[in-house]
Enzyme design. Structure first.
Site, short mmCIF file in Angstrom:
data_model
loop_
_atom_site.label_atom_id
_atom_site.label_comp_id
_atom_site.label_asym_id
_atom_site.label_seq_id
_atom_site.Cartn_x
_atom_site.Cartn_y
_atom_site.Cartn_z
NE ARG A 121 39.21 -83.55 60.97
CZ ARG A 121 38.79 -84.72 61.39
NH1 ARG A 121 39.67 -85.67 61.65
NH2 ARG A 121 37.52 -84.96 61.57
CE LYS A 143 46.39 -66.93 46.66
NZ LYS A 143 45.85 -65.99 45.67
CD GLU A 185 50.43 -66.06 36.37
OE1 GLU A 185 50.75 -65.03 36.98
OE2 GLU A 185 49.31 -66.61 36.50
CE LYS A 228 53.06 -67.39 44.62
NZ LYS A 228 52.15 -68.10 43.75
CD GLU A 238 45.37 -63.07 47.69
OE1 GLU A 238 45.97 -64.06 47.24
OE2 GLU A 238 44.34 -62.61 47.21
NE ARG A 242 49.99 -65.76 48.06
CZ ARG A 242 50.13 -67.03 48.37
NH1 ARG A 242 50.27 -67.39 49.63
NH2 ARG A 242 50.15 -67.96 47.44
CG ASN A 246 45.35 -61.94 43.35
OD1 ASN A 246 45.73 -63.08 43.08
ND2 ASN A 246 44.91 -61.61 44.56
CG HIS A 249 45.63 -63.30 38.27
ND1 HIS A 249 46.77 -62.63 37.90
CD2 HIS A 249 45.97 -64.62 38.31
CE1 HIS A 249 47.76 -63.50 37.73
NE2 HIS A 249 47.30 -64.71 37.97
CG HIS A 253 40.86 -65.81 37.72
ND1 HIS A 253 41.03 -65.62 39.06
CD2 HIS A 253 41.93 -66.51 37.31
CE1 HIS A 253 42.16 -66.18 39.44
NE2 HIS A 253 42.73 -66.72 38.40
CG HIS A 266 46.04 -69.28 34.69
ND1 HIS A 266 44.87 -68.76 35.19
CD2 HIS A 266 47.03 -68.73 35.44
CE1 HIS A 266 45.14 -67.96 36.21
NE2 HIS A 266 46.45 -67.92 36.37
N1 NAD Z 1 48.16 -71.92 43.13
C1 NAD Z 1 48.56 -70.81 42.60
O1 NAD Z 1 49.13 -69.95 43.27
C2 NAD Z 1 48.37 -70.59 41.12
C3 NAD Z 1 49.00 -69.52 40.48
C4 NAD Z 1 48.86 -69.39 39.10
C5 NAD Z 1 48.10 -70.31 38.39
N2 NAD Z 1 47.49 -71.34 39.06
C6 NAD Z 1 46.69 -72.33 38.34
O2 NAD Z 1 47.54 -73.04 37.46
C7 NAD Z 1 46.75 -73.60 36.42
C8 NAD Z 1 47.44 -73.43 35.10
O3 NAD Z 1 48.67 -74.11 35.13
P1 NAD Z 1 49.39 -74.58 33.80
O4 NAD Z 1 49.39 -73.49 32.82
O5 NAD Z 1 50.67 -75.18 34.21
O6 NAD Z 1 48.34 -75.62 33.19
P2 NAD Z 1 48.36 -77.21 33.06
O7 NAD Z 1 48.70 -77.86 34.32
O8 NAD Z 1 47.08 -77.55 32.41
O9 NAD Z 1 49.54 -77.48 32.01
C9 NAD Z 1 49.44 -76.98 30.71
C10 NAD Z 1 49.72 -78.06 29.68
O10 NAD Z 1 51.09 -78.42 29.68
C11 NAD Z 1 51.26 -79.83 29.69
N3 NAD Z 1 52.57 -80.07 30.28
C12 NAD Z 1 52.93 -79.96 31.58
N4 NAD Z 1 54.25 -80.09 31.71
C13 NAD Z 1 54.75 -80.32 30.47
C14 NAD Z 1 56.06 -80.51 29.95
N5 NAD Z 1 57.14 -80.43 30.72
N6 NAD Z 1 56.20 -80.74 28.62
C15 NAD Z 1 55.10 -80.76 27.80
N7 NAD Z 1 53.85 -80.56 28.23
C16 NAD Z 1 53.68 -80.32 29.56
C17 NAD Z 1 50.06 -80.31 30.46
O11 NAD Z 1 49.79 -81.66 30.16
C18 NAD Z 1 48.98 -79.37 29.92
O12 NAD Z 1 48.51 -79.82 28.69
C19 NAD Z 1 45.41 -72.90 36.48
O13 NAD Z 1 44.46 -73.78 36.99
C20 NAD Z 1 45.65 -71.76 37.44
O14 NAD Z 1 44.49 -71.39 38.15
C21 NAD Z 1 47.61 -71.47 40.40
#
Ligand code: NAD
Length: 366
Positions: A121, A143, A185, A228, A238, A242, A246, A249, A253, A266
């Site tokens: 939990r 999130k 972003e 943010k 949200e 907030r 999006n 998005h 998405h 992404h």
């Molecule tokens: N929670 C939220 O508010 C929120 C907001 C925006 C996006 N997201 C989510 O985030 C995700 C995308 O995140 P992302 O783009 O970071 O993807 P990811 O975590 O897949 O990372 C992208 C790539 O970069 C590599 N990597 C990470 N750090 C590195 C570094 N320092 N040097 C070299 N390679 C590195 C990873 O291994 C991966 O191959 C999606 O699932 C999206 O839905 C969430």
């Protein structure tokens, strides 16, 4: 070391930003009285690049670490991976006092946060984001969640971390596509809330792409996190403001889902979503032609962003129905009034979304 507070009453927490600050995390963990038993979750790439170093630093400060490595990519935000991570942490006798450390990009942050929110939990967790996207967006605001095969981020929670540590130095190893994804972003913050910031990112785009100036990144990350943090402090769950985060998005998405989460990073999909909404904002006479052109010119600097030939309008549209912003067959869309100012339209007609996707297909299909 820069410090920003995400002001959420009892749940208030700091974001630490700097260059080379990973070396000091032992002290930060001790300062925050994090329990000695930790689970560090990372992916295969980040394991090789940074996890060993981080584990060594934490072990030197007497932390005891269970390391869990998941495959790289969006597909790790799945129920199957959650199940396997739970099995590992239950077997490792991780208790209520233990904490999770998310070391990686947004995938790792969202997955680890979800594990932390639901294991027994809820146990505490720390975010150490290593992609530009995670450092400017996903690690802040609580999130957390995973995908269902029918739609993205459909299972999750709002669950705030204990603190966030952002080291701009790790961006040195990030590849070009992930950098561009993060810049998507980043520019979103300019478009939805800060014209000067939009200009700053546009003017320095080449420097940002070739990573010649890490201090500039530090500044930009700081700025995005401040925006943010302010939005999240006003509207954690949200229900209003907030929603502007999006921007772009819904279509972004849907593009990711229509291509099985395998074609886009992404932020790349979000950029395409923003291109479509930029046009729709102009078409609906909300945005001037001059600003519409300025925004388009900015997005033209991103190389090779396209939609595969085998994707049709209906494939994308169908996926938007599973979007969380869809209620009672109407969608809530964020449109632009000008660079730096949005308008939230609730009860939006589906056909407008269809026009916007059609425009995007016309402009960007291979
Ligand atoms: N929670 C939220 O508010 C929120 C907001 C925006 C996006 N997201 C989510 O985030 C995700 C995308 O995140 P992302 O783009 O970071 O993807 P990811 O975590 O897949 O990372 C992208 C790539 O970069 C590599 N990597 C990470 N750090 C590195 C570094 N320092 N040097 C070299 N390679 C590195 C990873 O291994 C991966 O191959 C999606 O699932 C999206 O839905 C969430």
């Amino acid at each position: 070391l820069r410090e920003i507070a995400v002001d959420l009453g009892k749940k208030t927490y700091p974001i630490y930003i700097g260059i080379g600050i990973l070396d000091t995390i032992g002290t930060l963990f001790c300062h925050h009285k994090i329990s000695k038993k930790l689970v560090l979750i990372t992916d295969e790439t980040v394991k090789n690049l940074y996890a060993e170093k981080v584990i060594k630093i934490l072990e030197d400060s007497n932390f005891l670490i269970t390391e869990i490595v998941v495959p790289v990519g969006e597909n790790s935000k799945s129920l199957e991976i959650v199940d396997s991570v739970f099995e590992r942490i239950i077997n490792a006798r991780i208790d209520r006092e233990s904490s999770i450390v998310a070391l990686g990009g947004g995938v790792i942050g969202d997955l680890s946060g979800f594990i932390a929110a639901t294991y027994m939990r809820g146990i505490s967790y720390v975010q150490i984001p290593t992609t530009l996207l995670a450092q400017t967006d996903s690690s802040v605001g609580g999130k957390v969640g995973i995908n269902h095969r029918l739609g993205k981020n459909l299972i999750g929670a709002f669950y705030q971390p204990k603190f966030v540590i952002i080291d701009a130095e790790v961006l040195k190893t990030l590849d070009q596509r992930d950098l561009i994804s993060g810049l998507g972003e980043v520019i979103k913050y300019g478009l939805i809330g800060d014209k000067n910031f939009f200009k700053k990112v546009s003017d320095n785009f080449d420097d940002l792409l070739n990573k010649s100036n890490l201090s500039l990144y530090e500044e930009i990350i700081d700025h995005c996190c401040r925006i943010k943090a302010k939005i999240v402090a006003e509207d954690e769950k949200e229900s209003g403001l907030r929603k502007i985060l999006n921007f772009g998005h819904t279509i972004g998405h849907a593009l990711e889902a229509a291509t099985n989460y395998e074609y886009y990073r992404h932020g790349e999909a979000v950029i395409l979503g923003m291109i479509a909404i930029n046009w729709l904002s102009y078409e609906l006479n909300l945005l001037s032609q001059n600003e519409f052109n300025q925004i388009n010119a900015f997005f033209d600097m991103f190389p090779n962003l396209n939609i595969p030939a085998e994707i049709f309008l209906k494939d994308i549209l169908e996926k938007t129905y599973f979007d969380k912003k869809f209620t009672n067959n109407k969608i809530c869309l964020i449109l632009l009034k000008e660079i730096g100012e949005t308008i939230i339209l609730e009860n939006f007609e589906e056909r407008n979304l269809m026009y916007a996707i059609n425009y995007l297909l016309k402009e960007r299909q291979q």
